[in-house]
Design a protein around this motif. Structure first.
Motif, PDB file in Angstrom:
ATOM      1  N   GLY A   1       0.804  -1.218   0.000  1.00 15.97           N
ATOM      2  CA  GLY A   1       0.000   0.000   0.000  1.00 15.97           C
ATOM      3  C   GLY A   1       0.832   1.261   0.000  1.00 15.97           C
ATOM      4  N   ASP A   2       2.158   1.118   0.059  1.00 16.15           N
ATOM      5  CA  ASP A   2       3.035   2.295   0.050  1.00 16.15           C
ATOM      6  C   ASP A   2       2.993   2.962  -1.323  1.00 16.15           C
ATOM      7  N   ASP A   3       3.436   4.199  -1.384  1.00 19.16           N
ATOM      8  CA  ASP A   3       3.421   4.966  -2.625  1.00 19.16           C
ATOM      9  C   ASP A   3       4.788   4.888  -3.290  1.00 19.16           C
ATOM     10  N   ARG A   4       4.882   4.085  -4.321  1.00 21.12           N
ATOM     11  CA  ARG A   4       6.111   3.974  -5.091  1.00 21.12           C
ATOM     12  C   ARG A   4       6.046   4.771  -6.388  1.00 21.12           C
ATOM     13  N   TYR A   5       4.910   5.371  -6.626  1.00 20.52           N
ATOM     14  CA  TYR A   5       4.741   6.197  -7.825  1.00 20.52           C
ATOM     15  C   TYR A   5       4.992   7.673  -7.520  1.00 20.52           C
ATOM     16  N   GLY A   6       4.472   8.156  -6.384  1.00 18.62           N
ATOM     17  CA  GLY A   6       4.744   9.522  -5.945  1.00 18.62           C
ATOM     18  C   GLY A   6       3.553  10.455  -6.009  1.00 18.62           C
ATOM     19  N   HIS A   7       2.625  10.176  -6.872  1.00 22.89           N
ATOM     20  CA  HIS A   7       1.501  11.079  -7.101  1.00 22.89           C
ATOM     21  C   HIS A   7       0.590  11.193  -5.884  1.00 22.89           C
ATOM     22  N   GLY A   8       0.269  10.069  -5.263  1.00 20.72           N
ATOM     23  CA  GLY A   8      -0.658  10.085  -4.131  1.00 20.72           C
ATOM     24  C   GLY A   8      -0.126  10.855  -2.938  1.00 20.72           C
ATOM     25  N   THR A   9       1.173  10.731  -2.664  1.00 22.09           N
ATOM     26  CA  THR A   9       1.779  11.461  -1.550  1.00 22.09           C
ATOM     27  C   THR A   9       1.728  12.966  -1.801  1.00 22.09           C
ATOM     28  N   HIS A  10       1.964  13.368  -3.048  1.00 21.72           N
ATOM     29  CA  HIS A  10       1.908  14.786  -3.387  1.00 21.72           C
ATOM     30  C   HIS A  10       0.496  15.326  -3.212  1.00 21.72           C
ATOM     31  N   VAL A  11      -0.493  14.576  -3.684  1.00 21.00           N
ATOM     32  CA  VAL A  11      -1.893  14.992  -3.569  1.00 21.00           C
ATOM     33  C   VAL A  11      -2.318  15.058  -2.102  1.00 21.00           C
TER      34      VAL A  11
ATOM     35  N   VAL B   1      -0.479  25.118 -11.068  1.00 20.02           N
ATOM     36  CA  VAL B   1       0.855  25.331 -11.628  1.00 20.02           C
ATOM     37  C   VAL B   1       1.839  25.553 -10.483  1.00 20.02           C
ATOM     38  N   ALA B   2       2.935  24.796 -10.472  1.00 16.71           N
ATOM     39  CA  ALA B   2       3.983  24.942  -9.452  1.00 16.71           C
ATOM     40  C   ALA B   2       3.406  24.846  -8.044  1.00 16.71           C
ATOM     41  N   VAL B   3       2.639  23.813  -7.791  1.00 14.32           N
ATOM     42  CA  VAL B   3       2.052  23.597  -6.468  1.00 14.32           C
ATOM     43  C   VAL B   3       3.020  22.749  -5.648  1.00 14.32           C
ATOM     44  N   PHE B   4       3.471  23.299  -4.554  1.00 13.71           N
ATOM     45  CA  PHE B   4       4.506  22.701  -3.711  1.00 13.71           C
ATOM     46  C   PHE B   4       3.869  21.732  -2.723  1.00 13.71           C
ATOM     47  N   SER B   5       4.417  20.516  -2.627  1.00 11.66           N
ATOM     48  CA  SER B   5       3.856  19.539  -1.689  1.00 11.66           C
ATOM     49  C   SER B   5       4.857  18.422  -1.431  1.00 11.66           C
ATOM     50  N   THR B   6       4.398  17.430  -0.709  1.00  6.11           N
ATOM     51  CA  THR B   6       5.221  16.309  -0.284  1.00  6.11           C
ATOM     52  C   THR B   6       5.442  15.300  -1.408  1.00  6.11           C
ATOM     53  N   PHE B   7       6.602  14.662  -1.373  1.00  7.10           N
ATOM     54  CA  PHE B   7       6.888  13.485  -2.187  1.00  7.10           C
ATOM     55  C   PHE B   7       7.467  12.405  -1.268  1.00  7.10           C
ATOM     56  N   PRO B   8       7.388  11.138  -1.676  1.00 11.82           N
ATOM     57  CA  PRO B   8       7.910  10.075  -0.812  1.00 11.82           C
ATOM     58  C   PRO B   8       9.380  10.276  -0.450  1.00 11.82           C
ATOM     59  N   ASN B   9       9.741   9.822   0.751  1.00 10.33           N
ATOM     60  CA  ASN B   9      11.146   9.857   1.177  1.00 10.33           C
ATOM     61  C   ASN B   9      11.996   8.897   0.343  1.00 10.33           C
ATOM     62  N   HIS B  10      11.386   7.808  -0.088  1.00 11.97           N
ATOM     63  CA  HIS B  10      12.103   6.830  -0.906  1.00 11.97           C
ATOM     64  C   HIS B  10      11.970   7.180  -2.386  1.00 11.97           C
ATOM     65  N   GLU B  11      12.653   6.450  -3.242  1.00 11.40           N
ATOM     66  CA  GLU B  11      12.559   6.689  -4.675  1.00 11.40           C
ATOM     67  C   GLU B  11      11.136   6.426  -5.149  1.00 11.40           C
ATOM     68  N   SER B  12      10.701   7.227  -6.120  1.00  4.08           N
ATOM     69  CA  SER B  12       9.388   7.021  -6.721  1.00  4.08           C
ATOM     70  C   SER B  12       9.482   7.306  -8.211  1.00  4.08           C
ATOM     71  N   ALA B  13       8.498   6.835  -8.955  1.00  2.00           N
ATOM     72  CA  ALA B  13       8.588   6.859 -10.414  1.00  2.00           C
ATOM     73  C   ALA B  13       8.467   8.260 -11.003  1.00  2.00           C
ATOM     74  N   LEU B  14       7.710   9.152 -10.365  1.00  2.00           N
ATOM     75  CA  LEU B  14       7.515  10.486 -10.925  1.00  2.00           C
ATOM     76  C   LEU B  14       8.768  11.324 -10.738  1.00  2.00           C
ATOM     77  N   ALA B  15       9.432  11.612 -11.818  1.00  2.00           N
ATOM     78  CA  ALA B  15      10.660  12.398 -11.764  1.00  2.00           C
ATOM     79  C   ALA B  15      10.936  12.921 -13.153  1.00  2.00           C
ATOM     80  N   GLY B  16      11.994  13.684 -13.295  1.00  2.00           N
ATOM     81  CA  GLY B  16      12.397  14.137 -14.611  1.00  2.00           C
ATOM     82  C   GLY B  16      12.836  12.958 -15.457  1.00  2.00           C
ATOM     83  N   THR B  17      12.993  13.202 -16.732  1.00  2.00           N
ATOM     84  CA  THR B  17      13.349  12.138 -17.670  1.00  2.00           C
ATOM     85  C   THR B  17      14.633  11.444 -17.252  1.00  2.00           C
TER      86      THR B  17
END
Length: 419
Positions: free
Chosen positions: A191-201, A332-348
């Motif tokens: 159930g952890d967030d390995r993608y990153g989107h849910g933690t940001h939301v 646009v440019a909404v600042f929020s949390t991302f997982p402490n561990h690696e997640s899929a959402l990142a730059g290319t």
């Protein structure tokens, strides 16, 4: 199940639909918009279901929440043929694909504004993405007056906001402690967030206001994490319907869905059931820069959210249309949390390992509205869901052009003080 589309970061991943009843040749390439090996079927006569399914060599499957539909396992590649055949049977109310749900999101930028302009801008300093040029704060007039609303309420913990997404990081200091319930409908192992989107939301909704990191729009609200998107950001309409049912049954007052999918009668039934049980549902309108309807946002019982930029104009990517997009919020440019561990959402070509960063998209605008709903309900705890929705929609500020959305950009202070 239909697959979900995250309505958040840069590139929009649109889900192309398949018409019910369409017949495809046996050698046709797989349709990427439908989930292989499963379909959704609802019977008019439940007693006849087993017999009808046996005629096609199929088992009875499992129920999808309280929608009345069943998720049926079928041979891969035969989905549309069986949908067509079952749809012709008079005891079948409908048969439809289990569509793929994927993020309709903007890629997050490599740097971020060191402040949250979407909440409050008076007396703050803002910098460009490189951090080397100050921006005139007077031009950043698109905040939703969340800090002003906190003088009335910061939220109450009994107002649970269900975030149906890719999960929420299990150990992020600003959001993990706010999660009071978790469930996994993604088919993944965790159930952890390995993608990153849910933690940001989730952070946009209710990150702890502790003078560190970021603060959510409703910092004293609580989060229910329903993981309906996999570690690759893929989900199904049946998984989303099950997530909605779980949220309702476990006390959610608000449901946020920063994702999109093709129209589904099963999903619509889940949405209507939630609304009829007193829940407010909020969803991202999508990032197509068009008026094309995306679901669940376009259902009548969902608040559809478009995105604005820091000048209160429509964000260049935002889906729009006053006939179905209800309100807008900063996306646009909404600042929020991302997982402490690696997640899929990142730059290319890289993995994200940052605790905080910005995100662009209607995926970011939707939780601002969901949190505004939660603040409004916290100030009016005995109000009905229809009254709370009306307060939020009727108290907006002008934003965008006429025709972009039915109302305006949400204003949390106006909403919580609305008579």
């Amino acid at each position: 199940m239909k697959k979900l589309v995250l309505a958040g970061f840069a590139a929009v991943v649109m889900v192309t639909g398949t018409l019910l009843g369409a017949v495809v040749p046996a050698h046709a390439a797989p349709d990427p918009s439908i989930t292989a090996g499963q379909i959704l079927v609802k019977f008019r006569d439940g007693a006849a279901a087993a017999g009808v399914l046996r005629q096609h060599g199929l088992g009875e499957g499992t129920g999808v929440g309280n929608t009345g539909a069943h998720l049926i396992t079928v041979p891969a590649g035969k989905e549309l043929q069986l949908i067509d055949a079952l749809g012709r049977n008079p005891v079948v109310e409908y048969a439809e694909p289990d569509h793929v749900v994927t993020p309709a999101a903007e890629e997050p930028a490599p740097n971020y504004f060191p402040s949250q302009y979407a909440l409050y801008n008076e007396g703050q300093e803002f910098w460009n993405a490189r951090g080397d040029t100050k921006i005139d704060a007077g031009t950043l007039d698109a905040d939703v007056d969340a800090v002003e609303a906190w003088a009335i309420t910061r939220g109450i913990d009994i107002i649970r906001v269900a975030v149906l997404d890719s999960g929420v990081d299990l150990d992020h200091e600003d959001i993990s402690e706010k999660v009071v319930a978790r469930a996994n409908f993604s088919g993944g192992n965790t159930g952890d967030d390995r993608y990153g989107h849910g933690t940001h939301v989730a952070g946009i909704v209710a990150a702890v206001d502790n003078n560190r990191g970021v603060s959510g729009v409703c910092p004293d609200c609580t989060i229910m994490s329903g993981k309906v998107l996999s570690d690759n950001g893929i989900g199904t309409s049946s998984g989303l319907a099950n997530g909605i049912n779980w949220a309702v049954n476990n006390g959610a007052k608000v449901i946020n869905m920063s994702l999109a999918v093709r129209a589904s009668r099963t999903l619509e039934a889940a949405v209507n059931n939630a609304w009829n049980k007193g829940v407010v549902l909020v969803a991202a309108a999508g990032n197509g820069n068009s008026q094309t309807k995306m679901y669940p946002a376009a259902y009548d019982n969902v608040i559809a959210v478009g995105a604005t930029n820091n000048h209160d104009n429509k964000a260049y990517f935002s889906t729009y249309g006053a006939t179905w997009v209800d309100v807008a919020a900063p996306g646009v440019a909404v600042f929020s949390t991302f997982p402490n561990h690696e997640s899929a959402l990142a730059g290319t070509g890289k993995k994200r390992s940052l605790n905080y960063d910005i995100g662009d998209g209607t995926s970011m605008a939707s939780p601002i509205v969901a949190a505004t709903v939660a603040l409004t309900w916290s100030a009016n705890p005995s109000a009905s869901n229809s009254l709370v929705r009306a307060k939020v929609e009727s108290s907006t500020d002008p934003a965008g052009d006429i025709g972009d959305w039915a109302h305006g950009r949400v204003n949390a202070y106006n909403a919580v003080t609305s008579p």
